[in-house]
Design an enzyme around this catalytic site. Structure first.
Site, short mmCIF file in Angstrom:
data_model
loop_
_atom_site.label_atom_id
_atom_site.label_comp_id
_atom_site.label_asym_id
_atom_site.label_seq_id
_atom_site.Cartn_x
_atom_site.Cartn_y
_atom_site.Cartn_z
CD GLN A 78 34.38 -14.36 -47.14
OE1 GLN A 78 34.58 -13.87 -46.04
NE2 GLN A 78 34.50 -13.67 -48.24
CG PHE A 79 28.17 -13.73 -50.17
CD1 PHE A 79 28.02 -13.66 -51.55
CD2 PHE A 79 28.58 -12.60 -49.49
CE1 PHE A 79 28.27 -12.47 -52.24
CE2 PHE A 79 28.83 -11.42 -50.15
CZ PHE A 79 28.69 -11.35 -51.54
CB THR A 80 32.95 -14.06 -51.68
OG1 THR A 80 33.81 -14.24 -50.55
CG2 THR A 80 32.26 -12.71 -51.61
#
Length: 149
Positions: A78-80
């Site tokens: 989950q890069f966000t």
């Protein structure tokens, strides 16, 4: 590294209509990696996640860990989680690690958890995923390997 930990009674991730990971009781993890992370961050968070005492014992107190209950992990990249929303209306993702680096650390996290005997199911790194879960409690925690807030 940042991890959103959600205690669940079940969780599932689907990519392009195919289930890539599914668990019963345990944690759904949203895992974000930043470019400054090291393997020490991975080791710290694996230990923290599998030993978090947030499952109820026979007295109803949050006293048991994932290892104690034989629970599973559903691990989602989950890069966000490294989206900075302090300015403007569009998140800045400059603190998120580049994909090759992030995937290496994400996979290392999963392998280290497996080496402790934990069942680890995953999504597909970089893919659009549909994540379903039943949050038990609800219990949701934010873990970080470095104190940034």
């Amino acid at each position: 590294m940042r991890i959103v930990v959600q205690r669940v009674s079940r969780g599932k991730v689907t990519v392009d209509g195919q289930v890539t990971g599914e668990i019963g009781r345990g944690f759904v993890l949203l895992i974000g990696v930043t470019h400054e992370d090291t393997m020490q961050d991975v080791d710290y968070l694996v230990d923290k996640v599998v030993n978090l005492r947030v499952f109820e014992d026979e007295a109803g107190k949050m006293n048991l860990s994932l290892l104690d209950i034989g629970g599973a992990l559903l691990s989602i990249s989950q890069f966000t989680l490294y989206g900075d929303c302090r300015k403007g209306r569009r998140p800045n993702f400059m603190d998120a690690a580049k994909p090759d680096f992030a995937n290496q650390y994400y996979e290392s996290f999963n392998e280290k958890a497996r080496s402790l005997g934990v069942q680890v199911e995953t999504g597909v790194f970089g893919a659009m995923m549909d994540v379903e879960l039943v949050n038990d409690g609800p219990v949701t925690l934010l873990l970080e390997s470095k104190r940034t807030f």
